[in-house]
Design an enzyme around this catalytic site. Structure first.
Site, PDB file in Angstrom:
ATOM      1  CB  ILE A  51      -0.966   0.068   1.216  1.00 51.68           C
ATOM      2  CG1 ILE A  51      -0.239  -0.248   2.517  1.00 51.68           C
ATOM      3  CG2 ILE A  51      -2.170  -0.814   1.000  1.00 51.68           C
ATOM      4  CD1 ILE A  51      -1.046   0.100   3.743  1.00 51.68           C
ATOM      5  CG  LEU A  68      -2.415  -7.208   1.832  1.00 55.70           C
ATOM      6  CD1 LEU A  68      -1.470  -7.548   2.983  1.00 55.70           C
ATOM      7  CD2 LEU A  68      -2.296  -8.242   0.719  1.00 55.70           C
ATOM      8  CB  SER A 127       6.020 -13.497  13.286  1.00 53.10           C
ATOM      9  OG  SER A 127       6.764 -12.920  14.338  1.00 53.10           O
ATOM     10  CG  ASN A 128       9.991 -14.309  16.868  1.00 50.14           C
ATOM     11  OD1 ASN A 128       9.884 -14.042  18.059  1.00 50.14           O
ATOM     12  ND2 ASN A 128      10.249 -13.359  15.966  1.00 50.14           N
ATOM     13  CE1 TYR A 152       3.525  -9.239  12.573  1.00 50.59           C
ATOM     14  CE2 TYR A 152       4.915  -9.994  14.368  1.00 50.59           C
ATOM     15  CZ  TYR A 152       4.705  -9.785  13.023  1.00 50.59           C
ATOM     16  OH  TYR A 152       5.688 -10.141  12.126  1.00 50.59           O
ATOM     17  CB  SER A 181      15.492 -10.474  14.969  1.00 53.15           C
ATOM     18  OG  SER A 181      14.766 -10.845  16.136  1.00 53.15           O
TER      19      SER A 181
HETATM   20  C1  15L Z   1       8.814  -9.659  13.954  1.00 49.47           C
HETATM   21  O1  15L Z   1       7.970 -10.462  13.601  1.00 49.47           O
HETATM   22  C2  15L Z   1       8.800  -8.260  13.489  1.00 49.47           C
HETATM   23  O2  15L Z   1       8.245  -8.133  12.209  1.00 49.47           O
HETATM   24  C3  15L Z   1      10.165  -7.617  13.518  1.00 49.47           C
HETATM   25  O3  15L Z   1      10.007  -6.225  13.396  1.00 49.47           O
HETATM   26  C4  15L Z   1      10.983  -7.963  14.769  1.00 49.47           C
HETATM   27  O4  15L Z   1      10.507  -7.275  15.836  1.00 49.47           O
HETATM   28  C5  15L Z   1      10.970  -9.455  15.007  1.00 49.47           C
HETATM   29  O5  15L Z   1       9.692 -10.027  14.926  1.00 49.47           O
HETATM   30  C6  15L Z   1      11.592  -9.874  16.336  1.00 49.47           C
HETATM   31  O6  15L Z   1      10.994 -10.676  17.034  1.00 49.47           O
HETATM   32  O7  15L Z   1      12.699  -9.427  16.613  1.00 49.47           O
END
Ligand code: 15L
Length: 281
Positions: A51, A68, A127-128, A152, A181
Site C-alpha cells: 500500500i 490487502l 513470525s516467531n 500481531y 529478527s
Molecule cells: C517480527 O515479527 C517483526 O516483524 C520484527 O520487526 C521484529 O521485531 C521481530 O519479529 C523480532 O521478534 O525481533
C-alpha cells in the site's frame, strides 16, 4: 561491521526453481526491499505489491498498489501468478483493528484469490511471535502448541491455521516462515538467538519456493546461531541451510546490554518486548 549483503549475494549459487510470474506482497517493507531484487532472479516476471510507495517497475517487474483488505484488488493481484511470497501486512505489535484488516482479512483474501486462480504455492511470512510466550530457557519446535504474544502473533497464528486449511481442503501448498529478527545485524542480546541474516532470509525463501513437495510446512527463520530456542529438524525436507551466524556480533551486543533483569518479561520470554505491549485502550 554490519554486513548488508548486496542484491547479488547469498543463494545465487543454489539451484533455484524458475517461475514464470511470482508475486511478492509487502514489497515496500524492509524485508520486501531486500527480497525484491533477489526474487527477480527466479522468475520471468516479478509482480510486487504494497500500500506504500515502491520503487518504479524495472525490467520484468509489475508494480501494483493493493490494500490487502480489499478482496477485489487482491483477486486481481493474484491473477496469473504461479507462487506468492506473502510478506504484506502489519509487521509489529499494535492495536487490533489495523492488524485485523491487513493481516487477518488480508490473508483470507489472498488465499481465496489463490484458490480461485489456481495458485500452487505460498511462502507465508509468519513470525516467531506465534510462540513468543515460551521462555528463553526452552527449545521448541513447530510441533509445540502456539503461544502468541499479542495481536500481531495472533494474526500470524491465524495465517498459519488458514494456510493449513487451504492445503487440507484445496491442496494449496504453504511454507510458513516463523521469521526471527531479520536485520543487518543483531541489535541486542535476544537477537543473538533470533537473528536471521538477509542472505539466510533469501536462502530460506528460495528453499520454500523450490523444494519439490512441501505440503503445509512450518519452519523457524533463523541463521546458524550458537544460541537458539528453535529446533528446525522437522523442516529438514525444505533443505534450508543457513550459512551466517550471530556469533561475530556477540561481543558488541553484550557490551550494549551488560546486565539483564531476568524478572523482566521482555528478557524472560522469547517474544522479547512484544510480550509487554498493550493493552491499547
Ligand atoms: C517480527 O515479527 C517483526 O516483524 C520484527 O520487526 C521484529 O521485531 C521481530 O519479529 C523480532 O521478534 O525481533
Amino acid at each position: 561491521m554490519a554486513t548488508v549483503p548486496s542484491s547479488t549475494s547469498a543463494a545465487s549459487a543454489a539451484p533455484a526453481a524458475r517461475f514464470d510470474r511470482l508475486l511478492l506482497t509487502g514489497a515496500a517493507g524492509a524485508l520486501g526491499q531486500v527480497l525484491r531484487p533477489r526474487l527477480k532472479r527466479l522468475c520471468r516476471v516479478l509482480r510486487v505489491s504494497d500500500i506504500a510507495a515502491m520503487a518504479a517497475a524495472g525490467d520484468g517487474e509489475e508494480v501494483v498498489v493493493a490494500p490487502l483488505q480489499d478482496g477485489a484488488a487482491v483477486h486481481a493481484l493474484v491473477e496469473g501468478v504461479e507462487a506468492i511470497v506473502h510478506l504484506g501486512g502489519v509487521s509489529v505489535e499494535g492495536p487490533f483493528e489495523p492488524i485485523l484488516q491487513a493481516n487477518i482479512v488480508g490473508a483470507w483474501n489472498l488465499y481465496e484469490a489463490a484458490r480461485k486462480h489456481g495458485t500452487k504455492r505460498v511462502v507465508f511470512a509468519s513470525s516467531n511471535h506465534v510462540t513468543g510466550f515460551y521462555r528463553q530457557d526452552e527449545v521448541i519446535s513447530p510441533r509445540d502448541p502456539m503461544r502468541p504474544d499479542g495481536h500481531y502473533g495472533l494474526s500470524k497464528a491465524f495465517g498459519e491455521n488458514l494456510s493449513r486449511f487451504y492445503f487440507d481442503r484445496y491442496g494449496i501448498e504453504t511454507v510458513c516462515l516463523r521469521i526471527g529478527s531479520s536485520f543487518p545485524e543483531p541489535k541486542d542480546r535476544r537477537m543473538l538467538a533470533t537473528w536471521l541474516s538477509y542472505d539466510d532470509l533469501e536462502r530460506l525463501v528460495v528453499a520454500g519456493l523450490s523444494a519439490p513437495v512441501v505440503g503445509h510446512s512450518v519452519v523457524y527463520g533463523l541463521s546458524d546461531n550458537a544460541t537458539t530456542w528453535w529446533d528446525n529438524t522437522l523442516a529438514a525436507h525444505i533443505g534450508y541451510r543457513p550459512k551466517d551466524s550471530s556469533e561475530p556480533f556477540r561481543a558488541a551486543a553484550e557490551a550494549r546490554q551488560p546486565a539483564l533483569d531476568t524478572s523482566d518479561p521482555a528478557v524472560l520470554f522469547q517474544g522479547g518486548g512484544f510480550v509487554t505491549k498493550g493493552p491499547y485502550e
